[in-house]
Each structure stands twice: as C-alpha cells, then as structure tokens.
Design a protein around this motif. Sequence first.
Motif, PDB file in Angstrom:
ATOM      1  N   SER A   4      22.241 -47.017  21.687  1.00 44.23           N
ATOM      2  CA  SER A   4      21.894 -47.153  23.102  1.00 44.23           C
ATOM      3  C   SER A   4      22.823 -46.331  23.987  1.00 44.23           C
ATOM      4  O   SER A   4      22.385 -45.745  24.979  1.00 44.23           O
ATOM      5  CB  SER A   4      21.930 -48.620  23.509  1.00 44.23           C
ATOM      6  N   ALA A   8      21.889 -43.273  26.414  1.00 45.80           N
ATOM      7  CA  ALA A   8      22.297 -43.274  27.820  1.00 45.80           C
ATOM      8  C   ALA A   8      22.983 -41.951  28.180  1.00 45.80           C
ATOM      9  O   ALA A   8      22.768 -41.421  29.274  1.00 45.80           O
ATOM     10  CB  ALA A   8      23.224 -44.451  28.097  1.00 45.80           C
ATOM     11  N   TRP A  11      20.329 -39.465  28.601  1.00 47.03           N
ATOM     12  CA  TRP A  11      19.654 -39.708  29.873  1.00 47.03           C
ATOM     13  C   TRP A  11      20.425 -39.065  31.020  1.00 47.03           C
ATOM     14  O   TRP A  11      19.838 -38.448  31.917  1.00 47.03           O
ATOM     15  CB  TRP A  11      19.515 -41.215  30.099  1.00 47.03           C
ATOM     16  N   GLY A  38      14.968 -45.149  32.454  1.00 41.45           N
ATOM     17  CA  GLY A  38      16.291 -45.737  32.578  1.00 41.45           C
ATOM     18  C   GLY A  38      16.314 -47.256  32.535  1.00 41.45           C
ATOM     19  O   GLY A  38      17.260 -47.848  32.005  1.00 41.45           O
ATOM     20  N   LEU A  42      18.522 -49.441  30.022  1.00 38.29           N
ATOM     21  CA  LEU A  42      19.546 -50.364  30.496  1.00 38.29           C
ATOM     22  C   LEU A  42      19.445 -51.720  29.794  1.00 38.29           C
ATOM     23  O   LEU A  42      20.465 -52.321  29.445  1.00 38.29           O
ATOM     24  CB  LEU A  42      19.443 -50.527  32.008  1.00 38.29           C
ATOM     25  N   VAL A  45      20.868 -51.164  26.333  1.00 40.57           N
ATOM     26  CA  VAL A  45      22.337 -51.128  26.386  1.00 40.57           C
ATOM     27  C   VAL A  45      22.893 -52.543  26.521  1.00 40.57           C
ATOM     28  O   VAL A  45      23.884 -52.898  25.872  1.00 40.57           O
ATOM     29  CB  VAL A  45      22.819 -50.227  27.544  1.00 40.57           C
ATOM     30  N   ILE A  57      26.958 -48.688  32.996  1.00 39.36           N
ATOM     31  CA  ILE A  57      25.832 -47.764  32.867  1.00 39.36           C
ATOM     32  C   ILE A  57      24.930 -47.860  34.098  1.00 39.36           C
ATOM     33  O   ILE A  57      24.434 -46.845  34.598  1.00 39.36           O
ATOM     34  CB  ILE A  57      25.045 -48.041  31.567  1.00 39.36           C
TER      35      ILE A  57
END
Length: 85
Positions: A4, A8, A11, A38, A42, A45, A57
């Motif tokens: 994750s 990120a 991203w 996103g 999230l 994550v 994040i």
Amino acid sequence: MTLSLILACIWVLAAAGAAMLPSRNNHWPAAYALIVTGLPLLVFVTLQNGILVAALIAAAGASILRWPLYYLTLWLRARLSGSKP
C-alpha cells in the motif's frame, strides 16, 4: 515497505506527473482521477499500516489536492449557511 505504501508513492509520482502536463481546464480531470484512485488507496493504507500512517498519507494527498479541497469547503460552507456560493 508494504504494497500500500508503494502504491501511495506511485500515486504521488502520478500526481506530480499530471501537474507537469499542460492543461486548458486547470487539471480538473486529473484531480478527479486522483481522488477516485486515492480514496480506496487511503483505505488500503489504513488497513495495512494503521491510522497514524494513513493520516500522514491523507495529509500528503490533501497538500497535493488543495484546490479541490478548497472548493469543497466553500461549497459545504454555502450549503450549511443556506446561501448560494
């Protein structure tokens, strides 16, 4: 580093790349794509790394997408006060 967090980081790199491209409509289609990708990222994550890392994040994402957040707060403020923006 977990999957994750790697996603990120990718991203963030994609957001930086999209910001460098010229745009006639102020990058709004890229912002919509970043928001759509996103938010599930999230959640991913949060599930893998916990709420503290997810908050970091989320802060990074908010700093990248500051103008959509600004217009969202204007819209919410107008809706809650009952006036038109």
